[in-house]
Design a protein around this motif. Structure first.
Motif, PDB file in Angstrom:
ATOM      1  N   LEU A  15       0.838  -1.203   0.000  1.00  0.00           N
ATOM      2  CA  LEU A  15       0.000   0.000   0.000  1.00  0.00           C
ATOM      3  C   LEU A  15       0.875   1.256   0.000  1.00  0.00           C
ATOM      4  CD1 LEU A  15      -2.874  -1.085   2.414  1.00  0.00           C
ATOM      5  CD2 LEU A  15      -2.845  -1.086  -0.085  1.00  0.00           C
TER       6      LEU A  15
ATOM      7  N   LEU B  14      -2.229   8.743  -2.240  1.00  0.00           N
ATOM      8  CA  LEU B  14      -2.624   9.065  -0.881  1.00  0.00           C
ATOM      9  C   LEU B  14      -2.133  10.425  -0.451  1.00  0.00           C
ATOM     10  CD1 LEU B  14      -1.753   5.642   0.760  1.00  0.00           C
ATOM     11  CD2 LEU B  14      -4.021   6.436   0.116  1.00  0.00           C
TER      12      LEU B  14
ATOM     13  N   LEU C 169      -1.378  10.114   5.389  1.00  0.00           N
ATOM     14  CA  LEU C 169      -1.839   8.728   5.337  1.00  0.00           C
ATOM     15  C   LEU C 169      -0.742   7.832   4.752  1.00  0.00           C
ATOM     16  CD1 LEU C 169      -4.163   6.810   5.845  1.00  0.00           C
ATOM     17  CD2 LEU C 169      -5.031   7.311   3.556  1.00  0.00           C
TER      18      LEU C 169
ATOM     19  N   TRP D 269       1.586   7.119   7.316  1.00  0.00           N
ATOM     20  CA  TRP D 269       0.970   6.189   8.296  1.00  0.00           C
ATOM     21  C   TRP D 269       1.232   4.751   7.855  1.00  0.00           C
ATOM     22  CZ3 TRP D 269      -3.513   2.906   7.949  1.00  0.00           C
ATOM     23  CH2 TRP D 269      -4.027   2.477   9.166  1.00  0.00           C
ATOM     24  N   TYR D 270       1.069   4.462   6.560  1.00  0.00           N
ATOM     25  CA  TYR D 270       1.356   3.110   6.061  1.00  0.00           C
ATOM     26  C   TYR D 270       2.840   2.782   6.224  1.00  0.00           C
ATOM     27  CZ  TYR D 270      -3.308   2.698   4.086  1.00  0.00           C
ATOM     28  OH  TYR D 270      -4.655   2.610   3.946  1.00  0.00           O
TER      29      TYR D 270
ATOM     30  N   VAL E 152      -8.463  -1.879   8.816  1.00  0.00           N
ATOM     31  CA  VAL E 152      -8.397  -0.414   8.802  1.00  0.00           C
ATOM     32  C   VAL E 152      -7.485   0.055   7.663  1.00  0.00           C
ATOM     33  CG1 VAL E 152      -7.655   1.632  10.096  1.00  0.00           C
ATOM     34  CG2 VAL E 152      -8.897  -0.205  11.265  1.00  0.00           C
ATOM     35  N   MET E 153      -6.358  -0.648   7.512  1.00  0.00           N
ATOM     36  CA  MET E 153      -5.436  -0.285   6.434  1.00  0.00           C
ATOM     37  C   MET E 153      -6.118  -0.386   5.075  1.00  0.00           C
ATOM     38  SD  MET E 153      -2.032  -2.180   7.838  1.00  0.00           S
ATOM     39  CE  MET E 153      -1.168  -2.340   6.309  1.00  0.00           C
ATOM     40  N   MET E 154      -6.860  -1.476   4.875  1.00  0.00           N
ATOM     41  CA  MET E 154      -7.513  -1.668   3.586  1.00  0.00           C
ATOM     42  C   MET E 154      -8.579  -0.602   3.361  1.00  0.00           C
ATOM     43  SD  MET E 154      -5.903  -4.216   2.414  1.00  0.00           S
ATOM     44  CE  MET E 154      -6.694  -5.082   1.086  1.00  0.00           C
TER      45      MET E 154
ATOM     46  N   ARG F 267      -8.917   2.405   4.739  1.00  0.00           N
ATOM     47  CA  ARG F 267      -8.388   3.766   4.550  1.00  0.00           C
ATOM     48  C   ARG F 267      -7.823   3.923   3.143  1.00  0.00           C
ATOM     49  NH1 ARG F 267      -5.053   6.286   9.484  1.00  0.00           N
ATOM     50  NH2 ARG F 267      -5.676   8.217   8.467  1.00  0.00           N
ATOM     51  N   TYR F 268      -7.444   2.819   2.535  1.00  0.00           N
ATOM     52  CA  TYR F 268      -6.918   2.897   1.166  1.00  0.00           C
ATOM     53  C   TYR F 268      -8.058   2.909   0.148  1.00  0.00           C
ATOM     54  CZ  TYR F 268      -3.392   2.294  -2.433  1.00  0.00           C
ATOM     55  OH  TYR F 268      -2.553   2.487  -3.489  1.00  0.00           O
TER      56      TYR F 268
ATOM     57  N   LEU G 193     -10.120   0.224  -0.127  1.00  0.00           N
ATOM     58  CA  LEU G 193     -10.363  -1.153  -0.538  1.00  0.00           C
ATOM     59  C   LEU G 193     -11.378  -1.778   0.414  1.00  0.00           C
ATOM     60  CD1 LEU G 193      -6.626  -1.932  -1.105  1.00  0.00           C
ATOM     61  CD2 LEU G 193      -8.365  -1.854  -2.895  1.00  0.00           C
TER      62      LEU G 193
ATOM     63  N   LYS H 295     -11.744   5.908   0.018  1.00  0.00           N
ATOM     64  CA  LYS H 295     -10.374   6.381   0.052  1.00  0.00           C
ATOM     65  C   LYS H 295     -10.324   7.762   0.703  1.00  0.00           C
ATOM     66  CE  LYS H 295      -8.029   5.000  -3.348  1.00  0.00           C
ATOM     67  NZ  LYS H 295      -7.502   4.843  -4.711  1.00  0.00           N
TER      68      LYS H 295
END
Lengths: 525, 375
Positions: free
Chosen positions: A117, A125, A129, A132-133, B356-358, B360-361, B363, B368
């Motif tokens: 990601l 993004l 964010l 954050w990843y 949460v990661m998915m 927020r992206y 997905l 998004k």
């Protein structure tokens, strides 16, 4: 001998080393490189450095291609390889530490997802964010090191686990923290070293110079703290284990030397990159990486080498025999195999006939189940080479095999099995490098006699029993050397000729005076 | 000459949790792995088919490039989801799995090289998916073939791990490990059974691709839906023949388990087959009415029941193969209470963080968060 032994012609040990070293070189980058990405992104954003961000985006792609692809597959590769080569150790580790690996897998899953990601998010993004990843990636990657480090360190210093078999006692073993600190520093240095590669292909000289200087901030301090951390690490390894790397064991000693030298060279090269940072060539960055790979590989070699004869310290030998008898060992401890014999114990032998005509074939079976986890016949750690070097005939091999555990600071497990089985092992080994009985006693100069017959266990120093205790009177010494087992019951029953004994005694005296060892205590024996 | 019992002894360490915990984790993670693998292999095969059926334009080229872009994600998903069952299979079946791996050591080791080559191939294709011409199709073909062969090697190893009687002959014929399990009558039917399933589930993957494009480009999405949906239906129909051949290829005693000797196995088979038929009907209706919701939600939902049944059946079959040598009661158990709760807590936290990661992206139905193109 509980599992079949995979007969790798060029050496199983070499294969595992190859997979493991390439993996650690990438996996430590995966940890340190994660921090590098987020810290560099923060820095570039704070300074509004679009050029640096542009480079970092390309570097992320390189990072993912190296770590997520090769790092992940080679990690699985270690699983595949250790299960093929040391199934007993793997099975023990799995049953003792499956929850550790399960926890690591959770982190690994997050790590891979976050990495992808972060890569794909560069254009999509909002910066916060995206970062954050990046932070999740680094956190998960570091935590997977925190876990796996426990298991790797456990194999070297099992601590009190062998007594209580408690998960955390083995996990937080004596070398856990120094190993974690040491590996953290390596990871940070590798972050900079790998970044030099993508920096070197950057066209904008100004940008390139900025990145190279930034990389040096990662490499130089990290490498500088490695010696003190290494010292701490070594201090936590039992002294008799570490002693292997200080002379008695050639592999550990040589690689310890390589590790120090290559580390120093990496350090110097990193400093040199600062001389003309804007003009650094790809070949230079690859050279730095290659030398660092050599340093890191040497360190891992030392760790694995001093762990010998164990694969799990004080528990399981490298040839999959348990060092002491424990409930549930299946009859595969050294004592049990000594009592029952290798051939009746081994589940995987096709020729067990000690009274038959094919003794070499039977000896080959014994070689396979007891020795092949580390040795080959004539390739990696090939017995052919050692036998030729020392001119051992069949009887000498048989005698020497009775004291494997004393050689080179105890790097080998003892031969497990009956005397007859040791005899047929010697028959087989004599076929891979046939040495006649005459050739075995042909040497008559003292140095060669020592090298061929004594140097596996004895070292030329004042405290060695041979130099300390053998009488300095050549005639009496020659007489004493006639019956070695009378001198010390654990000595092999070697038969040296009269001229050989005299030459050896004189050579020992010459060493004593040349090196100032002084006279043997109480006149010697 | 072998000892009478070729099965390696267990190591002295007890199981660090009850048997059923590992069994459950093994089956659940295996299902996740196999679905990801099916998306990868089936999706890859169908993307290549679409590309070559539509040499001169049509939706095939675009579908190929859409799927190609997903491959570098599907492969790590397959690997990552595969590590867990690999771990748990070693916990319970190490004695068998290690031994069969050693008997076919080189081919098994080469899985790593093949995987690496396939992986870089998929990346190559995905980075070039926007460009016309080039070698993308060829590279993709090679990568998909490599994945196909890796699956074949897995079938070899797992069938071999279940038939200890074959080990010694093969091992002593070549202790260097250049062996396969080609003499196993159930090998090819079993592998084809898995491959056919991969194509079917790959069809479902294309339906998801259609769903993702449903609002953006209806015409393209419709074509993908029809193509993927039909692939699913035809492959599942073919599965009735392939599955039957697989069943017939099993040793009689094991086959009879599914014919009534074991009520559980027979019920699962029946439910599995019914689920497959039902999924075909649901998909057929969805294609006729171009109902993306039915195709992307109901058909996979019904199919999930079948996959779960099949995974449990696969496990029952393994235990039946191994029944002369293996039983759950052979393990001593000493649950590691000092670690297990930590794992469970981290697992739950990990799943939440992952979701949460998915989301927020953008997905998995998430929206998004503020997008901003970066320099």
């Amino acid at each position: 001998m509980n599992y079949p032994v995979w007969d790798v012609a060029f050496g199983a040990g070499l294969l595992i080393a190859l997979v493991a070293i390439l993996h650690v070189f990438v996996s430590h980058f995966a940890v340190g490189g994660g921090l590098f990405l987020v810290v560099t992104e923060h820095r570039a954003r704070r300074k509004n450095d679009a050029a640096l961000l542009g480079w970092l985006k390309k570097h992320t792609r390189f990072f993912v291609l190296v770590t997520v692809v090769f790092g992940a597959i080679s990690g699985v590769g270690i699983w595949f390889t250790i299960a093929l080569i040391s199934p007993t150790a793997t099975s023990n580790l799995i049953h003792a530490y499956v929850w550790g690996w399960a926890i690591e897998w959770v982190f690994f899953f997050l790590e891979i997802t976050a990495a992808l990601l972060y890569l794909y998010g560069w254009d999509k993004l909002e910066p916060r964010l995206h970062l954050w990843y990046g932070w999740i990636y680094f956190g998960a990657a570091y935590l997977s090191l925190v876990i796996i480090n426990g298991i790797i360190a456990f194999m070297l210093t099992s601590g009190s686990w062998t007594k209580n078999h408690e998960f955390w006692k083995g996990f937080f073993n004596p070398t856990y923290f120094p190993s974690l600190a040491f590996r953290t520093a390596i990871a940070l240095a590798l972050a900079g070293i790998y970044a030099l590669i993508t920096a070197s292909v950057e066209k904008d000289a100004g940008l390139k110079a900025r990145i190279v200087r930034w990389c040096a901030w990662w490499i130089v301090p990290s490498l500088a703290v490695l010696p003190p951390l290494g010292w701490w690490y070594i201090r936590r390894i039992p002294a008799d284990v570490w002693a292997s790397a200080r002379g008695p064991m050639p592999t550990a000693t040589h690689y310890a030397g390589f590790a120090v030298v290559l580390l120093a060279v990496t350090f110097v090269l990193a400093l040199l990159s600062l001389l003309k940072p804007g003009r650094m060539h790809l070949s230079f960055s690859l050279l730095v990486a290659l030398v660092a790979l050599g340093a890191m590989g040497s360190f891992e070699f030392v760790r694995e080498a001093i762990r010998k004869p164990f694969v799990i310290s004080n528990y399981l030998y490298a040839n999959s025999l348990y060092s002491t008898q424990i409930p549930g060992d299946g009859g595969f401890s050294v004592d049990e195999v000594n009592a029952a014999g290798v051939l009746p114990s081994a589940k995987w032998a096709s020729n067990r006939d000690l009274a038959g005509s094919n003794l070499a074939g039977v000896g080959h079976e014994i070689f396979r189940v007891e020795c092949e986890s580390c040795h080959t016949a004539n390739a990696y750690r090939g017995l052919k080479h050692y036998i030729a070097l020392r001119q051992w005939d069949e009887s000498k091999i048989q005698a020497m095999a009775g004291g494997l555990e004393f050689m080179h600071n105890g790097v080998m497990p003892p031969f497990a099995g009956t005397d007859a089985e040791r005899g047929v092992l010697a028959v087989y080994l004599n076929t891979i490098e046939p040495i006649s009985a005459e050739a075995a006693v042909a040497a008559t100069d003292g140095q060669t006699v020592f090298d061929q017959n004594c140097s596996m266990c004895h070292r030329v120093n004042a405290s060695d029993p041979l130099f300390k205790n053998l009488t300095s009177d050549p005639a009496a010494a020659g007489e004493a050397l006639k019956d070695l087992t009378a001198l010390f019951p654990l000595m092999p029953d070697l038969k040296l000729t009269g001229p050989q004994r005299t030459a050896l005694a004189e050579w020992i005296n010459a060493q004593r005076s040349a090196k100032g060892f002084g006279n043997p205590a109480q006149g010697g024996k | 000459m072998m000892q009478s019992n070729p099965i390696p002894a267990l190591d002295p360490n007890p199981l660090p949790a009850p048997y059923w915990v590992f069994k459950l984790l093994l089956i659940v993670t295996f299902v996740l792995h196999i679905v990801a693998m099916n998306f990868l292999l089936g999706g890859g095969v169908l993307a290549l088919t679409a590309k070559w059926r539509a040499k001169n334009g049509g939706f095939g080229g675009r579908l190929f490039s859409d799927v190609a872009k997903k491959m570098p994600v599907l492969l790590p998903a397959t690997i990552t989801l595969g590590i867990a069952p690999l771990l748990f299979v070693q916990v319970l079946y190490g004695q068998f799995f290690y031994t069969s791996s050693i008997v076919m050591a080189w081919p098994w080791f080469l899985v790593l090289a093949m995987l690496t080559a396939a992986y870089y191939g998929f990346y190559y294709v995905s980075f070039r998916s926007g460009q016309h011409g080039g070698k993308a199709g060829g590279v993709m073909l090679v990568s998909v073939i490599l994945v196909f062969l890796i699956g074949f090697l897995f079938s070899n190893n797992l069938t071999l791990s279940q038939t200890p009687a074959r080990w010694a002959t093969k091992y002593f014929a070549d202790p260097g490990g250049w062996n396969l399990n080609l003499t196993e009558p159930a090998l090819i039917p079993r592998f084809l059974h898995f491959f056919t399933a991969a194509v079917a589930v790959g069809g479902i993957f294309l339906v998801f691709v259609a769903l993702a494009n449903w609002k953006r480009d209806r015409e393209y999405a419709r074509q993908v839906l029809q193509f993927g949906g039909k692939a699913f239906m035809y492959a599942t129909m073919a599965q009735f023949v392939v599955g039957l051949v697989f069943l017939v290829s099993l040793p009689r005693g094991l086959r009879m388990l599914f014919m009534g000797d074991s009520p559980l196995a027979a019920t699962l088979l029946l439910v599995g087959i019914t689920g497959g038929i039902a999924a075909i009907f649901v998909m057929s209706g969805a294609l006729r009415n171009e109902n993306i919701r039915a195709a992307a939600l109901y058909a996979p939902g019904v199919l999930a029941v079948t996959i779960a049944c099949m995974a449990v059946m696969r496990d029952l079959l393994r235990d039946a193969y191994l029944s002369p040598y293996f039983h759950a009661g052979q393990f001593a158990v000493a649950t590691q209470w000092s670690v297990l709760p930590l794992f469970l807590a981290l697992f739950v936290a990990g799943v939440i963080l992952w979701l949460v990661m998915m989301r927020r992206y953008g997905l998995l139905g998430g929206k998004k968060e503020i997008e901003r193109p970066q320099p």
